[in-house]
Design a protein around this motif. Structure first.
Motif, PDB file in Angstrom:
ATOM      1  N   ILE A 356      23.808   7.690  39.079  1.00  0.00           N
ATOM      2  CA  ILE A 356      22.663   8.567  39.513  1.00  0.00           C
ATOM      3  C   ILE A 356      21.787   8.839  38.466  1.00  0.00           C
ATOM      4  O   ILE A 356      20.745   8.803  38.371  1.00  0.00           O
ATOM      5  N   THR A 357      22.385   9.362  37.550  1.00  0.00           N
ATOM      6  CA  THR A 357      21.651  10.087  36.449  1.00  0.00           C
ATOM      7  C   THR A 357      20.991   8.966  35.826  1.00  0.00           C
ATOM      8  O   THR A 357      19.953   9.124  35.090  1.00  0.00           O
ATOM      9  N   LYS A 358      21.308   8.003  35.384  1.00  0.00           N
ATOM     10  CA  LYS A 358      20.913   6.785  34.704  1.00  0.00           C
ATOM     11  C   LYS A 358      19.541   6.400  35.396  1.00  0.00           C
ATOM     12  O   LYS A 358      18.439   6.390  34.605  1.00  0.00           O
ATOM     13  N   LYS A 359      19.588   6.294  36.519  1.00  0.00           N
ATOM     14  CA  LYS A 359      18.390   5.806  37.351  1.00  0.00           C
ATOM     15  C   LYS A 359      17.231   6.850  37.245  1.00  0.00           C
ATOM     16  O   LYS A 359      16.108   6.721  37.061  1.00  0.00           O
ATOM     17  N   LEU A 360      17.696   8.314  37.409  1.00  0.00           N
ATOM     18  CA  LEU A 360      16.943   9.517  37.063  1.00  0.00           C
ATOM     19  C   LEU A 360      16.282   9.438  35.591  1.00  0.00           C
ATOM     20  O   LEU A 360      15.063   9.675  35.587  1.00  0.00           O
ATOM     21  N   PHE A 361      17.219   9.280  34.726  1.00  0.00           N
ATOM     22  CA  PHE A 361      16.681   9.296  33.230  1.00  0.00           C
ATOM     23  C   PHE A 361      15.698   8.104  33.032  1.00  0.00           C
ATOM     24  O   PHE A 361      14.904   8.270  32.035  1.00  0.00           O
ATOM     25  N   ASP A 362      15.800   7.114  33.582  1.00  0.00           N
ATOM     26  CA  ASP A 362      15.171   5.864  33.060  1.00  0.00           C
ATOM     27  C   ASP A 362      13.644   5.753  33.635  1.00  0.00           C
ATOM     28  O   ASP A 362      13.042   4.718  33.378  1.00  0.00           O
ATOM     29  N   ASP A 363      13.428   6.697  34.372  1.00  0.00           N
ATOM     30  CA  ASP A 363      12.019   6.623  34.908  1.00  0.00           C
ATOM     31  C   ASP A 363      10.984   6.535  33.910  1.00  0.00           C
ATOM     32  O   ASP A 363       9.801   5.737  34.052  1.00  0.00           O
ATOM     33  N   ASP A 364      11.011   7.281  32.713  1.00  0.00           N
ATOM     34  CA  ASP A 364       9.955   7.140  31.625  1.00  0.00           C
ATOM     35  C   ASP A 364      10.385   6.613  30.559  1.00  0.00           C
ATOM     36  O   ASP A 364       9.529   6.545  29.466  1.00  0.00           O
ATOM     37  N   GLY A 365      11.836   6.549  30.514  1.00  0.00           N
ATOM     38  CA  GLY A 365      12.140   5.983  29.127  1.00  0.00           C
ATOM     39  C   GLY A 365      12.375   7.026  28.040  1.00  0.00           C
ATOM     40  O   GLY A 365      12.509   6.868  26.689  1.00  0.00           O
ATOM     41  N   ASN A 366      12.273   8.515  28.413  1.00  0.00           N
ATOM     42  CA  ASN A 366      12.284   9.527  27.386  1.00  0.00           C
ATOM     43  C   ASN A 366      13.754   9.655  26.731  1.00  0.00           C
ATOM     44  O   ASN A 366      13.924   9.547  25.676  1.00  0.00           O
ATOM     45  N   VAL A 367      14.743   9.431  27.707  1.00  0.00           N
ATOM     46  CA  VAL A 367      16.133   9.416  27.453  1.00  0.00           C
ATOM     47  C   VAL A 367      16.697   8.342  26.912  1.00  0.00           C
ATOM     48  O   VAL A 367      16.515   7.383  27.491  1.00  0.00           O
ATOM     49  N   LYS A 368      17.197   8.316  25.723  1.00  0.00           N
ATOM     50  CA  LYS A 368      17.840   7.062  25.145  1.00  0.00           C
ATOM     51  C   LYS A 368      19.341   6.925  25.737  1.00  0.00           C
ATOM     52  O   LYS A 368      19.635   5.811  25.979  1.00  0.00           O
ATOM     53  N   GLU A 369      20.206   7.885  25.471  1.00  0.00           N
ATOM     54  CA  GLU A 369      21.644   7.748  25.754  1.00  0.00           C
ATOM     55  C   GLU A 369      22.095   9.108  26.265  1.00  0.00           C
ATOM     56  O   GLU A 369      21.468  10.156  25.965  1.00  0.00           O
ATOM     57  N   PHE A 370      23.036   9.187  27.151  1.00  0.00           N
ATOM     58  CA  PHE A 370      23.763  10.355  27.679  1.00  0.00           C
ATOM     59  C   PHE A 370      25.150  10.174  27.928  1.00  0.00           C
ATOM     60  O   PHE A 370      25.592   9.096  28.213  1.00  0.00           O
ATOM     61  N   VAL A 371      25.815  11.313  27.793  1.00  0.00           N
ATOM     62  CA  VAL A 371      27.350  11.361  28.466  1.00  0.00           C
ATOM     63  C   VAL A 371      27.411  12.600  29.184  1.00  0.00           C
ATOM     64  O   VAL A 371      26.721  13.558  28.826  1.00  0.00           O
ATOM     65  N   ILE A 372      28.162  12.380  30.157  1.00  0.00           N
ATOM     66  CA  ILE A 372      28.455  13.380  31.285  1.00  0.00           C
ATOM     67  C   ILE A 372      30.156  13.932  30.923  1.00  0.00           C
ATOM     68  O   ILE A 372      30.862  13.067  31.106  1.00  0.00           O
ATOM     69  N   ARG A 373      30.217  15.137  30.829  1.00  0.00           N
ATOM     70  CA  ARG A 373      31.652  15.873  30.636  1.00  0.00           C
ATOM     71  C   ARG A 373      31.769  17.074  31.671  1.00  0.00           C
ATOM     72  O   ARG A 373      30.662  17.832  31.811  1.00  0.00           O
ATOM     73  N   GLN A 374      32.866  16.824  32.621  1.00  0.00           N
ATOM     74  CA  GLN A 374      33.211  17.789  33.628  1.00  0.00           C
ATOM     75  C   GLN A 374      34.162  18.658  32.766  1.00  0.00           C
ATOM     76  O   GLN A 374      35.158  18.348  32.566  1.00  0.00           O
ATOM     77  N   THR A 375      33.482  19.817  32.854  1.00  0.00           N
ATOM     78  CA  THR A 375      34.473  20.966  32.080  1.00  0.00           C
ATOM     79  C   THR A 375      35.146  21.980  33.160  1.00  0.00           C
ATOM     80  O   THR A 375      36.378  22.456  32.789  1.00  0.00           O
ATOM     81  N   GLN A 376      34.651  21.994  34.427  1.00  0.00           N
ATOM     82  CA  GLN A 376      35.397  22.893  35.462  1.00  0.00           C
ATOM     83  C   GLN A 376      34.671  22.003  36.673  1.00  0.00           C
ATOM     84  O   GLN A 376      34.155  20.988  36.614  1.00  0.00           O
ATOM     85  N   LYS A 377      35.628  22.299  37.692  1.00  0.00           N
ATOM     86  CA  LYS A 377      35.404  21.391  38.962  1.00  0.00           C
ATOM     87  C   LYS A 377      33.941  21.550  39.477  1.00  0.00           C
ATOM     88  O   LYS A 377      33.485  20.770  40.101  1.00  0.00           O
ATOM     89  N   ASP A 378      33.209  22.670  39.175  1.00  0.00           N
ATOM     90  CA  ASP A 378      31.846  22.726  39.396  1.00  0.00           C
ATOM     91  C   ASP A 378      30.977  22.815  38.315  1.00  0.00           C
ATOM     92  O   ASP A 378      29.710  23.026  38.457  1.00  0.00           O
ATOM     93  N   ILE A 379      31.445  22.221  37.131  1.00  0.00           N
ATOM     94  CA  ILE A 379      30.468  22.500  35.984  1.00  0.00           C
ATOM     95  C   ILE A 379      30.489  21.077  35.249  1.00  0.00           C
ATOM     96  O   ILE A 379      31.606  20.699  34.978  1.00  0.00           O
ATOM     97  N   PHE A 380      29.179  20.378  35.159  1.00  0.00           N
ATOM     98  CA  PHE A 380      29.049  19.181  34.406  1.00  0.00           C
ATOM     99  C   PHE A 380      28.272  19.455  33.311  1.00  0.00           C
ATOM    100  O   PHE A 380      27.005  20.028  33.381  1.00  0.00           O
ATOM    101  N   GLU A 381      28.544  19.066  32.278  1.00  0.00           N
ATOM    102  CA  GLU A 381      27.550  19.136  31.016  1.00  0.00           C
ATOM    103  C   GLU A 381      26.996  17.882  30.799  1.00  0.00           C
ATOM    104  O   GLU A 381      27.841  16.746  30.742  1.00  0.00           O
TER     105      GLU A 381
END
Length: 437
Positions: A356-381
């Motif tokens: 999901i995030t990749k499709k959103l990020f790739d709209d304009d090519g601004n974001v080069k790479e990303f990593v998603i970390r779940q730190t709590q059940k309701d929190i994502f970095e």
């Protein structure tokens, strides 16, 4: 012309010619007889390890002669010294040994007997040969990790040179570093690219920004083969557009070998020559072709160390068109340890967030790479590298789409980084959950 690759294997005691003859015999087994051939090889390798390997005998103490009564082997089973896991007659000095990168858990030392190792390379060479690649003569542009220790690094560089490889650092993927990569392609006649998906995708994004085609810069380039990390369809198209050569998906495990490799007809052919691949449900029962399950692999020729019904840690689907001799991998769907646990109890695969995030990020090519970390059940970095900081509007849009797709009430923390943390091997682990069930 001197065949350095072949010579290096032979000088280290690996019977390459014998392995090639055996591989040819396997390839000549007719489709009608192939299922019986595989069943015989499965029986032979189990019988060998039950007789000659006390480590496996203890694991398989409940074996009743039925294949499905054999235990599923997992990495945790190998957390003991290698010498305790070797079969009778083998020692650490008489086998090929290496260790996994540890990107999906603790590193694991493993071994192959010399015949099995030679057979592995004979089979890999055959697949690369589909694209005109000859390990004895073709220069590889290599995008893998490397040691930072000075002495070990020099040894690795020498080994790479003798193996006709040039290794690029994947720990610095800045524009300045990527420009130096492109300069190397201008000056060296590379035949193929091989390595982790994420740094190769970054190279393609850089080329797009500079309006360059790699094949124009390096006319000798024939093919790009990516491995170890997920290759999404839009990235596949980006690579082919910017490199100007076919882009091939390889799937394997260092402790085993190549598990699946794309052929020239864009079929992801599962290795049925030297391993046996099963797709199992949560009860360790085989699922029908076309259904998702855990990938479990048996090494049919490794006598030094058992890998029998070994869970590699991935989910996948075999195509409905699969046969015993030509199984086809339809899809890799993620790793078994990459599931999120949401407050509602839902357990989406980590690749869901990433997709999901990749499709959103790739709209304009601004974001080069990303990593998603779940730190709590309701929190994502969401840690990312980019040309510019995400705007408040962009972050709110991402949060809304993620909430609509998953569930409401989740929190997202966006952290722009100069460099994303990679494993010691150089792999980029795109989703990590710190939450346990």
């Amino acid at each position: 012309m001197l065949k350095i690759f072949d010579l290096s294997l032979k000088l280290n005691g690996f019977p390459l010619e014998k392995a090639r003859r055996l591989l040819l015999e396997i390839l000549l087994v007719p489709e009608a007889q192939y299922e019986s051939f595989i069943e015989q090889k499965k029986k032979e390798i189990v019988a060998f390890h039950l007789e000659h390997n006390s480590f496996y005998r203890d694991l398989a103490k409940d074996f009743d002669g039925n294949w499905e009564s054999l235990p599923i082997m997992r990495k945790i089973d190998f957390q003991r010294p290698l010498v305790e896991r070797l079969s009778d007659g083998y020692t650490p000095k008489s086998v090929y040994q290496n260790k996994t990168s540890g990107s999906s858990g603790d590193p694991m030392v493993f071994a192959r007997d010399k015949m099995a190792h030679a057979l592995t390379w004979a089979n890999i060479s055959r697949r690369f040969g589909w694209y005109g690649i000859d390990f004895n003569h073709s220069w590889q542009a290599r995008f893998y990790g490397m040691t930072l220790d000075f002495i070990d690094n020099k040894k690795l560089r020498l080994k790479d040179y003798l193996s006709k490889r040039y290794r690029f650092s994947i720990f610095d993927l800045s524009d300045d570093a990527l420009e130096k990569v492109v300069d190397k392609f201008r000056s060296k006649k590379f035949s193929y690219i091989n390595g982790y998906t994420s740094p190769i995708v970054l190279l393609a994004k850089y080329l797009k920004k500079k309006n360059l085609i790699l094949k124009d810069i390096c006319p000798s380039l024939k093919v790009c083969i990516v491995t170890s990390e997920m290759l999404f369809e839009d990235d596949h198209k980006l690579l082919e557009d910017q490199f100007g050569v076919p882009v091939i998906n390889e799937y394997g495990a260092s402790e085993l070998e190549v598990i699946a490799f794309e052929n020239t007809d864009n079929e992801w052919i599962v290795n049925s020559e030297t391993v046996y691949v099963e797709i199992l449900d949560e009860n360790n029962k085989p699922v029908p072709y076309g259904q998702e399950g855990r990938i479990v692999v048996t090494s049919l020729f490794n006598k030094a160390h058992p890998f029998i019904r070994y869970e590699v840690g991935d989910f996948g689907i075999l195509d409905e068109k699969s046969t015993a001799k030509k199984p086809l991998l339809k899809k890799l769907t993620g790793r078994t340890n990459d599931f999120a646990i949401l407050p509602s109890g839902k357990k989406p695969a980590g690749m869901t967030f990433y997709s999901i995030t990749k499709k959103l990020f790739d709209d304009d090519g601004n974001v080069k790479e990303f990593v998603i970390r779940q730190t709590q059940k309701d929190i994502f970095e969401i840690n990312y590298t980019s040309e510019r900081v995400l705007t408040e509007t962009e972050m709110k849009h991402i949060e809304k789409v993620m909430g609509d797709y998953l569930e409401p009430g989740l929190q997202y923390i966006f952290n722009r980084k100069d460099v994303l943390e990679r494993s010691s091997s150089g792999k980029l682990k795109q989703f990590v959950s710190l939450v346990r069930d």
